[in-house]
Design a protein around this motif. Structure first.
Motif, PDB file in Angstrom:
ATOM      1  N   VAL A  75       0.832  -1.196   0.000  1.00 44.31           N
ATOM      2  CA  VAL A  75       0.000   0.000   0.000  1.00 44.31           C
ATOM      3  C   VAL A  75       0.875   1.257   0.000  1.00 44.31           C
ATOM      4  CG1 VAL A  75      -1.577   1.354   1.439  1.00 44.31           C
ATOM      5  CG2 VAL A  75      -2.040  -1.050   1.013  1.00 44.31           C
ATOM      6  N   GLY A  76       2.010   1.204   0.702  1.00 43.12           N
ATOM      7  CA  GLY A  76       2.913   2.332   0.681  1.00 43.12           C
ATOM      8  C   GLY A  76       3.442   2.617  -0.712  1.00 43.12           C
ATOM      9  N   ALA A  77       3.847   1.572  -1.434  1.00 41.91           N
ATOM     10  CA  ALA A  77       4.306   1.754  -2.815  1.00 41.91           C
ATOM     11  C   ALA A  77       3.175   2.247  -3.705  1.00 41.91           C
ATOM     12  CB  ALA A  77       4.862   0.430  -3.342  1.00 41.91           C
ATOM     13  N   VAL A  82       0.223   6.777  -6.639  1.00 41.94           N
ATOM     14  CA  VAL A  82      -1.083   7.403  -6.856  1.00 41.94           C
ATOM     15  C   VAL A  82      -1.107   8.868  -6.448  1.00 41.94           C
ATOM     16  CG1 VAL A  82      -3.500   7.379  -6.120  1.00 41.94           C
ATOM     17  CG2 VAL A  82      -2.369   5.261  -6.708  1.00 41.94           C
ATOM     18  N   VAL A  83      -0.695   9.167  -5.225  1.00 40.19           N
ATOM     19  CA  VAL A  83      -0.885  10.516  -4.685  1.00 40.19           C
ATOM     20  C   VAL A  83      -0.152  11.582  -5.483  1.00 40.19           C
ATOM     21  CG1 VAL A  83      -0.601  11.966  -2.645  1.00 40.19           C
ATOM     22  CG2 VAL A  83      -1.372   9.608  -2.389  1.00 40.19           C
ATOM     23  N   PRO A  84       1.144  11.450  -5.781  1.00 45.35           N
ATOM     24  CA  PRO A  84       1.800  12.509  -6.562  1.00 45.35           C
ATOM     25  C   PRO A  84       1.244  12.659  -7.972  1.00 45.35           C
ATOM     26  CG  PRO A  84       3.420  11.092  -5.483  1.00 45.35           C
ATOM     27  CD  PRO A  84       2.105  10.407  -5.366  1.00 45.35           C
ATOM     28  N   VAL A  85       0.977  11.534  -8.641  1.00 44.71           N
ATOM     29  CA  VAL A  85       0.473  11.607 -10.009  1.00 44.71           C
ATOM     30  C   VAL A  85      -0.917  12.225 -10.042  1.00 44.71           C
ATOM     31  CG1 VAL A  85      -0.208  10.247 -12.028  1.00 44.71           C
ATOM     32  CG2 VAL A  85       1.881   9.673 -10.780  1.00 44.71           C
ATOM     33  N   MET A  86      -1.783  11.781  -9.159  1.00 47.64           N
ATOM     34  CA  MET A  86      -3.160  12.272  -9.151  1.00 47.64           C
ATOM     35  C   MET A  86      -3.229  13.755  -8.813  1.00 47.64           C
ATOM     36  SD  MET A  86      -6.439  10.674  -7.148  1.00 47.64           S
ATOM     37  CE  MET A  86      -5.605  10.736  -5.554  1.00 47.64           C
ATOM     38  N   LEU A  87      -2.523  14.184  -7.772  1.00 50.87           N
ATOM     39  CA  LEU A  87      -2.560  15.589  -7.388  1.00 50.87           C
ATOM     40  C   LEU A  87      -1.828  16.456  -8.407  1.00 50.87           C
ATOM     41  CD1 LEU A  87      -2.102  15.498  -3.516  1.00 50.87           C
ATOM     42  CD2 LEU A  87      -4.191  15.540  -4.879  1.00 50.87           C
ATOM     43  N   GLY A  88      -0.765  15.927  -9.005  1.00 49.86           N
ATOM     44  CA  GLY A  88      -0.070  16.688 -10.040  1.00 49.86           C
ATOM     45  C   GLY A  88      -0.956  16.935 -11.241  1.00 49.86           C
ATOM     46  N   TYR A 160       0.773  -0.852 -10.804  1.00 57.22           N
ATOM     47  CA  TYR A 160       0.485   0.325 -11.622  1.00 57.22           C
ATOM     48  C   TYR A 160      -0.905   0.232 -12.253  1.00 57.22           C
ATOM     49  CZ  TYR A 160       5.519   0.706 -11.099  1.00 57.22           C
ATOM     50  OH  TYR A 160       6.788   0.778 -10.582  1.00 57.22           O
ATOM     51  N   ALA A 161      -1.361  -0.986 -12.520  1.00 56.75           N
ATOM     52  CA  ALA A 161      -2.708  -1.159 -13.067  1.00 56.75           C
ATOM     53  C   ALA A 161      -3.763  -0.714 -12.061  1.00 56.75           C
ATOM     54  CB  ALA A 161      -2.926  -2.622 -13.458  1.00 56.75           C
ATOM     55  N   VAL A 162      -3.569  -1.097 -10.792  1.00 56.37           N
ATOM     56  CA  VAL A 162      -4.498  -0.673  -9.747  1.00 56.37           C
ATOM     57  C   VAL A 162      -4.384   0.829  -9.514  1.00 56.37           C
ATOM     58  CG1 VAL A 162      -5.145  -0.967  -7.327  1.00 56.37           C
ATOM     59  CG2 VAL A 162      -4.414  -2.945  -8.659  1.00 56.37           C
ATOM     60  N   ALA A 163      -3.161   1.346  -9.523  1.00 51.81           N
ATOM     61  CA  ALA A 163      -2.951   2.778  -9.315  1.00 51.81           C
ATOM     62  C   ALA A 163      -3.590   3.594 -10.428  1.00 51.81           C
ATOM     63  CB  ALA A 163      -1.460   3.074  -9.224  1.00 51.81           C
ATOM     64  N   ASN A 164      -3.545   3.092 -11.646  1.00 52.64           N
ATOM     65  CA  ASN A 164      -4.136   3.817 -12.770  1.00 52.64           C
ATOM     66  C   ASN A 164      -5.630   4.027 -12.575  1.00 52.64           C
ATOM     67  OD1 ASN A 164      -4.320   4.755 -15.690  1.00 52.64           O
ATOM     68  ND2 ASN A 164      -5.576   2.907 -15.764  1.00 52.64           N
ATOM     69  N   PHE A 222      -6.921  13.869   1.979  1.00 53.48           N
ATOM     70  CA  PHE A 222      -7.982  12.981   1.525  1.00 53.48           C
ATOM     71  C   PHE A 222      -7.417  11.832   0.694  1.00 53.48           C
ATOM     72  CE2 PHE A 222     -11.385  16.552   1.686  1.00 53.48           C
ATOM     73  CZ  PHE A 222     -11.447  16.407   3.062  1.00 53.48           C
ATOM     74  N   SER A 223      -6.466  12.145  -0.179  1.00 55.64           N
ATOM     75  CA  SER A 223      -5.857  11.116  -1.023  1.00 55.64           C
ATOM     76  C   SER A 223      -5.072  10.125  -0.180  1.00 55.64           C
ATOM     77  CB  SER A 223      -4.951  11.765  -2.070  1.00 55.64           C
ATOM     78  OG  SER A 223      -5.667  12.678  -2.874  1.00 55.64           O
ATOM     79  N   LEU A 224      -4.402  10.629   0.856  1.00 56.14           N
ATOM     80  CA  LEU A 224      -3.641   9.751   1.740  1.00 56.14           C
ATOM     81  C   LEU A 224      -4.555   8.779   2.473  1.00 56.14           C
ATOM     82  CD1 LEU A 224      -0.871   9.073   3.012  1.00 56.14           C
ATOM     83  CD2 LEU A 224      -1.363  10.813   4.750  1.00 56.14           C
ATOM     84  N   ILE A 225      -5.669   9.286   2.982  1.00 59.86           N
ATOM     85  CA  ILE A 225      -6.619   8.420   3.686  1.00 59.86           C
ATOM     86  C   ILE A 225      -7.213   7.383   2.733  1.00 59.86           C
ATOM     87  CG2 ILE A 225      -8.837   8.391   4.889  1.00 59.86           C
ATOM     88  CD1 ILE A 225      -8.126  11.146   6.002  1.00 59.86           C
ATOM     89  N   ALA A 226      -7.554   7.814   1.515  1.00 57.66           N
ATOM     90  CA  ALA A 226      -8.095   6.876   0.525  1.00 57.66           C
ATOM     91  C   ALA A 226      -7.072   5.806   0.161  1.00 57.66           C
ATOM     92  CB  ALA A 226      -8.537   7.630  -0.718  1.00 57.66           C
ATOM     93  N   THR A 227      -5.791   6.184   0.130  1.00 58.63           N
ATOM     94  CA  THR A 227      -4.742   5.214  -0.180  1.00 58.63           C
ATOM     95  C   THR A 227      -4.637   4.154   0.901  1.00 58.63           C
ATOM     96  OG1 THR A 227      -3.469   6.836  -1.445  1.00 58.63           O
ATOM     97  CG2 THR A 227      -2.271   4.944  -0.572  1.00 58.63           C
TER      98      THR A 227
END
Length: 298
Positions: A75-77, A82-88, A160-164, A222-227
């Motif tokens: 989950v950490g990986a 997810v978080v940097p890509v999504m927020l960026g 990466y598939a799940v992160a996408n 919010f993204s961190l909690i969702a992760t």
């Protein structure tokens, strides 16, 4: 007296729902985490199974489970992707929508936000079939142009598939939050900066992004909690691939313990550990950056 009690009257429905559907289940989970089942004899007949005090035994079993730490690291990986890509992406899209020279219509704004309205299970199913080589039109198109598509559900790519899926679904929501914050900035600041010779990029970097810092922190939280609570995406993709185990994430381990192994006490202990970790990480993050980010609002 009526005036003083009015706010509590308006808050009462929300407080009742909070207590019934959030606070009470958390307290009950904490209670179950301290209990266990004691089996007498062969476990047959009335009274053969009884619930007794377990102390911290369930927590010890949860934290020492050989599958728990790998799920946390996974989950950490996942969060680092997810978080940097999504927020960026959300920040770039919000800045483009707010730029005066960029003409973006209502349809484009709706199209960016629309994936957030798709439930996670449905989105995971849609992407899952796009990942499968035998049925994916993307794989067919790439094959025709001579490009070999990687197996998105293989052990090296499944993260990466799940992160996408998470990025595709969450970017629109964060974009709306940031775009709303950008629209609240007085235009006088931009006009003064342009008079001083600042370009659109300089205005974005030196004025817009620092001002929307509190909104960025909120979306990050919010993204961190969702992760930390990721569950629907890998759980939905699991039947499509043998690379996703039943303990791929901590919440999937909770589901396995509670509904496959019928060990609700161990599952409750793991749930409490996840809840405490989420609170500690969120509170620690706010204490670390909150005073600086929100100082401009005082």
């Amino acid at each position: 007296m009526r005036t003083r009690g009015a706010p509590y009257g308006f808050l009462a429905p929300a407080l009742v729902l909070f207590a019934a559907f959030l606070a009470a289940p958390v307290v009950y989970a904490g209670y179950l985490s301290l209990r266990r089942v004691k089996v007498s004899g062969l476990g047959l007949g009335a009274g053969a199974r009884s619930e007794v005090w377990a102390g911290l035994g369930n927590y010890t079993r949860s934290l020492t489970d050989p599958e728990f730490v790998p799920s946390v690291l996974r989950v950490g990986a996942y969060g680092l992707v997810v978080v940097p890509v999504m927020l960026g992406l959300a920040l770039v899209l919000a800045l483009l929508l707010d730029a005066g020279r960029t003409r973006v219509g209502t349809f484009t704004r709706t199209a960016i936000f629309l994936p957030y309205a798709v439930p996670a299970v449905i989105a995971s199913l849609l992407w899952g079939f796009l990942y499968l080589p035998r049925v994916s039109p993307i794989v067919d198109v790439l094959d025709r142009v001579g490009i070999t598509a990687p197996d998105a559900l293989s052990s090296g790519w499944v993260l990466y598939a799940v992160a996408n899926i998470a990025v595709w679904g969450g970017t629109g929501f964060n974009m709306i939050v940031l775009y709303t914050a950008l629209r609240a900035i007085p235009t006088d600041l931009f006009e003064a900066a342009r008079i001083d010779g600042a370009s659109d990029i300089q205005i974005a970097l030196r004025i817009k992004i620092p001002i929307v810092g509190p909104s960025l922190i909120m979306t990050f939280l919010f993204s961190l909690i969702a992760t930390l609570q990721v569950f629907a995406e890998p759980m939905t993709l699991r039947p499509l691939s043998n690379t996703i185990s039943t303990t791929w994430t901590p919440l999937m381990k909770v589901y396995r313990d509670a509904f496959v192994r019928n060990d609700i006490y161990s599952a409750a202990a793991t749930s409490v550990v996840i809840a405490v970790a989420t609170f500690v990480i969120s509170y620690g993050f706010l204490k670390l950056v909150g005073s600086r980010a929100f100082s401009q609002e005082n």
